[in-house]
Design an enzyme around this catalytic site. Structure first.
Site, PDB file in Angstrom:
ATOM      1  N   PHE A   1      -6.581  43.717  36.531  1.00 50.05           N
ATOM      2  CA  PHE A   1      -6.795  42.266  36.590  1.00 50.05           C
ATOM      3  C   PHE A   1      -8.214  42.013  37.064  1.00 50.05           C
ATOM      4  O   PHE A   1      -8.638  42.515  38.100  1.00 50.05           O
ATOM      5  CB  PHE A   1      -5.802  41.587  37.543  1.00 50.05           C
ATOM      6  CG  PHE A   1      -5.975  40.089  37.539  1.00 50.05           C
ATOM      7  CD1 PHE A   1      -5.433  39.315  36.518  1.00 50.05           C
ATOM      8  CD2 PHE A   1      -6.700  39.446  38.533  1.00 50.05           C
ATOM      9  CE1 PHE A   1      -5.607  37.935  36.487  1.00 50.05           C
ATOM     10  CE2 PHE A   1      -6.879  38.067  38.511  1.00 50.05           C
ATOM     11  CZ  PHE A   1      -6.334  37.316  37.490  1.00 50.05           C
TER      12      PHE A   1
ATOM     13  N   ASP B   1     -14.376  46.954  40.864  1.00 53.75           N
ATOM     14  CA  ASP B   1     -13.944  45.592  41.170  1.00 53.75           C
ATOM     15  C   ASP B   1     -13.203  45.648  42.503  1.00 53.75           C
ATOM     16  O   ASP B   1     -12.040  46.052  42.571  1.00 53.75           O
ATOM     17  CB  ASP B   1     -13.041  45.065  40.048  1.00 53.75           C
ATOM     18  CG  ASP B   1     -12.520  43.661  40.351  1.00 53.75           C
ATOM     19  OD1 ASP B   1     -12.693  43.201  41.500  1.00 53.75           O
ATOM     20  OD2 ASP B   1     -11.938  43.036  39.444  1.00 53.75           O
TER      21      ASP B   1
ATOM     22  N   LYS C   1     -13.087  36.928  47.384  1.00 55.75           N
ATOM     23  CA  LYS C   1     -11.939  36.644  48.250  1.00 55.75           C
ATOM     24  C   LYS C   1     -12.282  36.456  49.733  1.00 55.75           C
ATOM     25  O   LYS C   1     -12.542  35.359  50.161  1.00 55.75           O
ATOM     26  CB  LYS C   1     -10.861  37.712  48.043  1.00 55.75           C
ATOM     27  CG  LYS C   1     -10.145  37.556  46.676  1.00 55.75           C
ATOM     28  CD  LYS C   1      -8.822  38.243  46.689  1.00 55.75           C
ATOM     29  CE  LYS C   1      -8.120  38.252  45.342  1.00 55.75           C
ATOM     30  NZ  LYS C   1      -7.406  37.003  45.053  1.00 55.75           N
TER      31      LYS C   1
HETATM   32  C1  LIG Z   1      -9.241  42.650  41.388  1.00 53.89           C
HETATM   33  C2  LIG Z   1      -9.520  41.222  41.082  1.00 53.89           C
HETATM   34  N1  LIG Z   1     -10.568  40.903  40.303  1.00 53.89           N
HETATM   35  C3  LIG Z   1     -10.878  39.633  40.019  1.00 53.89           C
HETATM   36  C4  LIG Z   1     -10.121  38.578  40.502  1.00 53.89           C
HETATM   37  C5  LIG Z   1     -10.492  37.168  40.159  1.00 53.89           C
HETATM   38  O1  LIG Z   1     -10.970  36.516  41.285  1.00 53.89           O
HETATM   39  P1  LIG Z   1     -11.041  34.910  41.316  1.00 53.89           P
HETATM   40  O2  LIG Z   1      -9.639  34.410  41.282  1.00 53.89           O
HETATM   41  O3  LIG Z   1     -11.753  34.597  42.606  1.00 53.89           O
HETATM   42  O4  LIG Z   1     -11.817  34.485  40.117  1.00 53.89           O
HETATM   43  C6  LIG Z   1      -9.013  38.865  41.315  1.00 53.89           C
HETATM   44  C7  LIG Z   1      -8.177  37.779  41.821  1.00 53.89           C
HETATM   45  O5  LIG Z   1      -7.056  37.967  42.233  1.00 53.89           O
HETATM   46  C8  LIG Z   1      -8.708  40.209  41.606  1.00 53.89           C
HETATM   47  O6  LIG Z   1      -7.659  40.539  42.370  1.00 53.89           O
END
Ligand SMILES: Cc1ncc(COP(=O)(O)O)c(C=O)c1O
Length: 394
Positions: free
Chosen positions: A128, A215, A244
């Site tokens: 994700f 990520d 986050k």
């Molecule tokens: C691993 C990862 N990457 C990207 C995102 C996307 O972040 P945002 O919701 O701040 O755009 C999330 C959100 O849960 C995530 O867990």
């Protein structure tokens, strides 16, 4: 619920009006223990006095000047992140998905500079990376992608945790420029790859001149017991995305890079109106300073180890249990059935949890929880799981 909100969320029937540490209070005055931190955001707990203090002070001084002028707090936040991550340069946006977009744009620039016409990115199954078009195209979930075609192209998918699969792609394709992965998959149900996996991917990247992008949006900022989860393997990526918990609730995301990836942009190639404003970057500096001063990585490692052990001991013999896994305070408890209904059941008992991938109870409590709060979370979750057998149709 207002009919004027777009239909994107299915919120639990509760609204919080105030928080303190790991506690939240609803508009009826009922208290809840927070074991999810607004999806891994409020790692220092709610209404942290020092964070609240600098936000209030900065709001009274200057919220926004735009990136047409220097922003000293942005520079300080970049310096701190560079030191923590080993990266050379940082770009600040407003969310995780924007950090991913920045990383992907860098991949294209670096690939083109190396003579690749269409540099591809290897991404993982069940990953994700966010909800913007490029981020959801990189994401390994049809549920996230369905209906939003045409997707952004250039992504090649590999099974998570399988370095050999990536080596096979490397042998077959000459158009790859990078690997993008979560060091621990969050939305996929807290999936921890086998030891040596990241190091193996680093070796493939070195061999082929690819960029390694981690990520760390969910796994970063002390949650797993290190500043960033990939540091458990002492692997240095080329690009790192973080968001986050970075400002404990103010919207900020960052893409950090080193080497050629750090030098890819020139003025005008990327930007964001709000990105890196004095408010969020000052808050980010404070959050990073508190995380360091209070050794929240060490604390998360210790508390998380205790919780994982308790869950394994208490739920191990349970017939519905499939797995207890995680690292630090990033914990997943996989059951043999859909447990989405447990979110409401927990809420009714004053505990805030999350379920991901339908069958996995996900816990991302604030890193500052004390032993008694950790125990209350374990007790609450174990009770919910134990009742599953008695009422399998709940
Ligand atoms: C691993 C990862 N990457 C990207 C995102 C996307 O972040 P945002 O919701 O701040 O755009 C999330 C959100 O849960 C995530 O867990």
């Amino acid at each position: 619920m207002s009919q004027h909100l777009m239909n994107t969320y299915a919120p639990l029937p509760v609204a919080f009006v105030r928080g303190e540490g790991a506690w939240l209070w609803d508009d009826q005055g009922t208290r809840y223990l927070d074991a999810i931190s607004g999806l891994g955001v409020c790692s220092l707990g709610h209404a942290h006095p020092q964070v609240a203090g600098v936000i209030a002070e900065q709001a009274g001084l200057l919220l926004h000047s735009g990136n047409l002028v220097r922003i000293p707090w942005q520079e300080r936040a970049a310096d701190r992140l560079a030191e923590i991550t080993g990266m050379d340069r940082v770009f600040f946006g407003n969310s995780g998905a924007e950090a991913i977009e920045c990383a992907l744009k860098i991949c294209r620039l670096v690939g083109h500079a190396r003579g690749q016409e269409n540099p591809g990115v290897i991404v993982m199954e069940h990953s994700f990376h966010g909800r913007t078009l490029a981020a959801l195209s990189a994401t390994g979930s049809r549920k996230v992608q369905a209906g939003f075609e045409p997707l952004v192209g250039g992504f090649v998918r590999a099974p998570f945790g399988d370095a050999e699969a990536v080596r096979t792609i490397a042998r077959r394709r000459g158009d790859i420029g990078a690997i993008l992965l979560e060091p621990i998959q969050g939305e996929a149900g807290i999936r921890v790859p086998p030891p040596g996996y990241l190091a193996a991917l680093r070796a493939v990247c070195d061999e082929h001149g690819w960029l390694l992008i981690v990520d760390e949006i969910q796994s970063g900022l002390c949650r797993t017991g290190k500043w960033y989860a990939h540091q458990h393997e002492e692997v240095l990526p080329d690009i790192l995305t973080t968001a986050k918990a970075l400002a404990n609730g103010l919207p900020v995301g960052a893409c950090a890079a080193r080497g050629a990836a750090a030098e890819a942009f020139t003025p005008g190639r990327h930007g964001s109106t709000f990105g890196g404003n004095p408010l969020v970057t000052r808050a980010a500096c404070t959050v990073l300073d508190i995380m360091r001063a209070e050794d929240l990585a060490g604390r998360a490692a210790q508390t998380g180890e205790g919780m994982l052990e308790s869950f394994r001991r208490r739920l191990g013999p349970h017939p519905a249990l499939r797995d207890v896994r995680g690292r630090g305070l990033m914990i997943g408890i996989e059951l043999d059935r859909d447990v989405n209904h447990l979110k409401l059941a927990a809420l009714q008992r004053g505990l805030l949890i999350n379920v991901t991938h339908d069958k996995v109870i996900r816990l991302l409590p604030p890193l500052i929880i004390d032993a008694s709060q950790a125990e209350q979370i374990v007790d609450g979750v174990c009770a919910l799981v134990e009742e599953l057998v008695d009422h399998p149709d709940d």
